[in-house]
Each structure stands twice: as structure tokens, then as C-alpha cells.
Design an enzyme around this catalytic site. Sequence first.
Site, PDB file in Angstrom:
ATOM      1  CD  GLU A 219      -1.678   2.111   2.159  1.00  0.00           C
ATOM      2  OE1 GLU A 219      -1.086   3.097   1.657  1.00  0.00           O
ATOM      3  OE2 GLU A 219      -2.027   2.034   3.343  1.00  0.00           O
ATOM      4  CB  CYS A 256      -2.571   5.826   3.530  1.00  0.00           C
ATOM      5  SG  CYS A 256      -1.619   4.931   4.725  1.00  0.00           S
TER       6      CYS A 256
END
Lengths: 471, 471
Positions: A219, A256
Site C-alpha cells: 500500500e 494514507c
Amino acid sequence: MSEINEIMQQAKAAFEVYSKTTPAQRAAFLENIAEQIEAKREQLTTKAHVETHLPLPRLNNEITRTTSQLKMFAAYITEGSWVAAAIDNQPSKPDTRKMLIPVGPVVVFGASNFPFAFSTAGGDTASALASGSTVVVKGHSAHAGTSLLVYAAIQEAIRLSGMPEHTLQHVLGPGNTAGKELVMHPFTTGVGFTGSYKGGTALMQYAAAREKPIPVFAEMSSINPVVLLPDTLTQNAAALAKKLAGSVTLGMGQFCTNPGLLLGIKSPALETFLSELGEEVSQVTPLPMLHEGIHTNYQQGLTEMLPYVVYKGEGEPARAIAMVSAKDFLNIPHLREEVFGPFSLLVTCENKAELKKALQSISGQLTATIMGTDKDLAEHRDIISLQTSLAGRVIINEVPTGVEVNSSMVHGGPFPATSDARFTSVGATAIQRWVRPVCFQGFPDALLPEELQNANPRGIWRTVNNEWKNV
Amino acid sequence: MSEINEIMQQAKAAFEVYSKTTPAQRAAFLENIAEQIEAKREQLTTKAHVETHLPLPRLNNEITRTTSQLKMFAAYITEGSWVAAAIDNQPSKPDTRKMLIPVGPVVVFGASNFPFAFSTAGGDTASALASGSTVVVKGHSAHAGTSLLVYAAIQEAIRLSGMPEHTLQHVLGPGNTAGKELVMHPFTTGVGFTGSYKGGTALMQYAAAREKPIPVFAEMSSINPVVLLPDTLTQNAAALAKKLAGSVTLGMGQFCTNPGLLLGIKSPALETFLSELGEEVSQVTPLPMLHEGIHTNYQQGLTEMLPYVVYKGEGEPARAIAMVSAKDFLNIPHLREEVFGPFSLLVTCENKAELKKALQSISGQLTATIMGTDKDLAEHRDIISLQTSLAGRVIINEVPTGVEVNSSMVHGGPFPATSDARFTSVGATAIQRWVRPVCFQGFPDALLPEELQNANPRGIWRTVNNEWKNV
């Protein structure tokens, strides 16, 4: 080299035993890890605060999230339908039965921005242990002490639960060398990573260059576009600005899912929104960033954005809002790159067509948000559809920061948000990264895993000749 | 180059429309393709017989399998639970709902050994179309005419079902250039391939080298180990030999699941088995192989095995059985490589420990078989466990050839059997290769896909706050 080799040998040997534990045994083990972490809560938050500068309340919340995750996976494997059991046993056809089984040792890289929830006992580890995989954690050097304390808690749980000693192992040391060796080792069967684009793509390349390639779930990078539709801007400009300012600066933007890109069609309301947002963001009290490297990267990113910055708070790190026309946004590629920190870029579009073009120009995302009234949403189905094509999570009228840990969460998305959009690193289905299906054909009932036996002793939901049953 | 670009542009444009069709519309379309193929059955089998030398009865069976697959996917998407819908809507938490959605155009490579079931309208195509993906087929040059006829049938179904013209497109021409361009094109989102190790790994490398890497599912190479346990050998040597001879020579051994490796512990019964097997296999009437390239490769492979060949039939292709000690098998790596054709290698082991070593030395497999009496099986749980760790399908007392198309089939396995053991290319769950999960957060009910709406209008099985419901 020999140290990593020994660790992976141990991880594989432990896998032979651990992968054969029952779901009940693994669930108890996960609960036990949660208890051991809870027992060290104060020591852990104190250490992490020193190492990461994250405020204690946030760290306390993160510990709670981490232990909740472990407990969620305990409940998930106890319920048991996650193995996707399917039985076909029609007369005059072969008897075939399928379920998911763990693949082998998994390597997990700790993330700098979540010392607990995405690190040593975080979601990658919890999902891998739940699946029956053993784990080798590469601790993040920015919070090595915290990582070692969590490791000690897990070791205690391993002892108390009677699991193989090397069910989870912990490695520190310079990221690149040890990380590469771990990913390249023949006994490694999967990799979980949360971090930078550069780091994630390097791991992907190592994995693809192996004699036997393995899946990497990385990720990496996301700017999380938020579209502000006209009617809601007219009605709620100030409230939207306040809400988004909170999201942009939450944890100094070190998430994120930080909304790094805002898009709207030019209007007086958009101007009001911008000025309110700029005021709100720049007035947020600065707090130290996670580590020097992140701070330096943020300063560099912000410097490249300077020509477009319209609001900037005093002190470091500078909370800032930039603005650019859609035309410039379309022409200047670096404007579409992530600036990891308390920053967001507003793209002002002439009209809906330009808004669509701007959205079409950006890459895969973890999240995509639409702010709109009912009227807005009815008139912008195409925008919702575009946002859906971009991201793993599509949000209406809420901010993207704050990721629920449940069965319907997707923390994933098309490249470069992640390496493989078919998986998620948060939520129950994160377990799917570490397993593969096996079909058992012609097996005597007693030799089948319980999940596939005729009597369904675990009472799990499964299909039998395409009918769902839990008996 | 420009032709491929145009094709992929069209595939993407068609995807925008096709991906929004309802499951009922797609199911009717898949049924229609099956009808169009059925209507051309004679023409298709005649052409394929000329191009592939496969016998007409086999080709007729393969057409039936192909139309059954299409109908199975029609039923599967009509039933609807495959989208893995999960809803979390507890009070005071965000409302999040997840399901699988199609990703974009998929490139499918036709396989040489299955002109229907693994080619233009085969399992890759059927699963991709079922998911809502558009498809570009790279037809195999060994049966280009057959492929074009199937393509025409699909085009007719597209017209009759009112689907976008470019829902499926067809490309011929030299494999490597067009294939590489298709895989590298930015609009391609996934690849399905069945063929050689060389071909599959080349596609994996192209996909990994893209600016945005995409998943490749390549089914490549497998020797499908069969373990013959002592008690069953003593009791059933002749019957086992007959059964396996049939499997080794079925379709002149041109199946991915051909049992190319047999393993047993030295005994008089194993010698009886070997001589019966050798007699049976060498006496099978030879039939032409699929194409000259496959025949040449088989001859080369067999030449390398010659020192170990103990039975060999007259004529071409030579049906052959070889024998080697476990010691030699462990020392000579090329003995573990696939020889695609009517051939199998028997590995004779001194004892169980050596049998285990031999199994541990081989790579990932599509299938792994154990032949044993109840007594054998009870005494060899470790062998069953080892075989399970190797393969996507583990079989007891049946031959590996013959792959059921159902919900519990796994035609996959650890590398190099396939590029990603987490997926299958046969059976209902083959659809999972072409989709990704999306979480919809805070959506008004009317804007949600039907599968996630409160009223569950499609009545599909899904979880609501972790409880399975179909209402």
C-alpha cells in the site's frame, strides 16, 4: 545473509506446526496477543510517543484499534465462513470440495506512520496469523523500540498459548538490505508493506525477479481526491471547509487517506470555501512530524508546490493549501503526486467536463470522495462512477481519514495506491492475501478438513451443490 | 501497434457500457453465446479436427464443456452471491458496504490444446464476460480458423443481445509481438493465459514492467505427481496400471493435468505395476499431436529421458514410460521438468523418507494424487499433507485428468503451475481474477448497487453486520 536464512528456516519449520492449529487455537492466540499488548499499554504508548512524536491520545486510540483488529480476526476465523468452502457431490460426478488454506511464511514491513496498527502486531500480522501463516516482521527503524516491545508482548502470547516459538519473528536493521533478503528468500510466500511508492515498487521488483515469484501487497501512495459539487458548496461552504481542514491536518496529514486533492467548479461559493479552508488549515497548531525523513520530504514536496500555495501557517511543519486551475493541473504531472503531510491542493475547474478530465488524469487511489446534496448527487452520477473507477473506497459526504476495521472495509485500490487492487490491507478480508484455494477430490470424509466434512461440524456457512447452508 | 491501440480503445469504450449491464443481461448474453456455438457445432468440430487433429468425439465433448461453462457462469451471476457483498451499518459507526466490481478490459490468450474450452469462448473469456469485463482474445495460431468461427458466433450473440459491438474482440497474427503489445497496453487490466512456462513467464515479465503493473493469470506447467502407496499396489497393481495408462495417454497426453510423475516405494508389486503400465501405455494406438511444434518438443523431451525409458510404443508420438531411482531423481533437475505428451516417469524410492524427499524436491503443481487403501491413507497422512502443500487440487484414488467445472474446482497451484496460486482458471471462482472489491461509504440507498441496497432486491446471500442473510 545467514541470519535471514536462519530466520526463514525457522519460520517455515514453525509453519508446518502452526498451519495445522485449529481456528479455535489461533483465535485464542490472537486474543492473547491483544491481552499482552493491553497489559503493556502505558509502556508502549510512552515509548511510541518518544519515538514518533505522535500525541498520547492518538497512540492510545491506535493501541485500541490494534487490539480490536486482533479480536476481530479471532471472531472472524471462529465464525469460519471466510474459508469459502464449497462442496460439489452430485451423483455420478467426482466429489470435489474447496477451501482456502494458508500458503507459508509471510514477511510484514512495519509502517512509519502507524507504530501499532500497521506495524509489528498490526493488520498485516493479525490477518496472516489468523490465516495460519507464520510471520517475520521487519520493524520500522523510526520506532524500533516500540516494535521490540510489541514483539516481546507477542512472544509472551506465543508462550502462553503454546504456539511454536517462531510463529512470529522480528528483524531490525537497515531497511533495504534485510528487506530485500527477506523478500527474496525462497521460503517467503507473501509480503505485506505499507509505505512509500519507492519502497513498495522496489519490493514488487524483488518479488517478480525471484526464481518463484510471490505476491506482494504494497500500500503505497494516494492523494485521495475529494470532489466538491456546486449545490453543497453554495449551501455548506464553511462547514465543508471546517470538516476538510480537520481531515487534511489530522495527525499532521500523515495518513494514507489524507485528502490531498480537492476539486470543484469555479464559483463564488468555491472561493468562500477556499478562504475558509485556508484560514482553518493554517491556524492549526503544528506538531512534530513522525521522523526527520518524513519532515524533509514534506518540505521538499511543499517547495515544489510553492508557486500554487495560497495559505500557509507559521511554524513547522507548515500547514498549507494550494490552488491551481484544471488546465495547469492537467499539464503539470508533478501536481498529481502525493505530498505526505498537512497539505491539500484545490483544483478549480471551468465546468463539469473539465472536472471529469481532471479526474481522468489521476492514477489509482485508496479513497475517492464526493461532497454533494441530493440534487448534486442526482446530477453527477457520472462523477460518482468516475470516482468509483479510481479507488478502493468511495465516500459520500464524509471525510476519507478514519478507516473502519470491519468486514466491508477496503483499504486498497488500483496501482499505485496498492500493488494489487484485488486485495485490502484493512478489514476482515485482508486475510485473503495469505491464502490459496485447494480442491480436495475423492477424499474419505475423515481425511477432509472439518470445514469440508459432510456433517459440517463447525457449522460454517458454505455452498453444497451451489446452495448456501450452515448445517 | 496502431491496430492494437485501436482495439484496446474500443475495448475500454465498450467496458464503460458493458460493465454497467445487469447480471440478468449478462447471463442472457452468455446463454446466447452458448446457443450460437451450439448452432455451429458441426462446422466448429469439423474445422477444429482439421486444425488440431483431435478426434471428433473429443471435440464434441469439448464444445459441450464450453457451452456448459458459459451456462454455469450465467447461473452463477444470476445467483449473485459471488460479489461477496458485506454491509456494516451499526449505529454510531460509518455505513460501509463492499462488493466486487469488474476492473476493465481483459486480454485472453487461446490455448493450443483446447481449441474451445480454453480458447476464444473458453473459461477465461466466460469468466471475464460474466464479471462485466470486456475481452480481447489473442487466438492461437494452431487453430486460427476455429478461433475465427467461434468469434463469429460470439459476434452474433453480441448483436442479438444488444451488447456493445466491441464487448469481445479477436486478434490473430504472430504471437509474441501482438501478445506483448496487448499485455503492455495501458488500457489492459488483466491477462489470462494457458500455455508454456516460457510463454507464461514472458507475459508475467511484460506485466511487471508496465508503468502500472497488472495481474497475469498464467497456467503453465505441471507434472502432476501421483503417489502409489504400498498396500494398494499389493492389492491393485494391475487395475492401477490400467487406470493410469488411460490417464497418461488420454488425448496423447496433451493435458495440463497429465500424470507425468509417478512415485512408489520399491516392492514386487511396484514392479508388477510398472510392467503392466508399460505394456498398456506402449500398446495405445498413436494419434497425431496437436501441431508440429508440440510434437517436436515432445520428441526432444523424450530424447532427454531416453536413458530412463523402459517401455516405448511403436510409431509417433511414442507412448513411453521411464523409470528412475529417487536418488537420481533428486540429483538430476531436468527429470522434474514437464514432458508434454503421452509420457510418465516412475520414481522408485527405497522407503517413505526418500519418497518424502522426492516430493519435497518438486515445484508447484496443478494436481497431486494419492492412490491408497484406507490402511495406506491412515499411515500416510504426512504424504497427503505434503501433496496438499504442492498443488491446487489434491486427489485420492482418482486420476488427475478430467477437470470438473463447478464451484469447488481449483485449476491453479503454486508457481510454476500458475503465476498466482490464489486464483483458478477453471470453475466458478475463476471470475475472481477480473474483479476488485470496492467499499461504498455513506451512500444514499438509491445510489448503491442493487447488491448493497437495504431491501436486498436481488435476494443474494451477503453479510449484514457479520450475519449471513439473503433477505
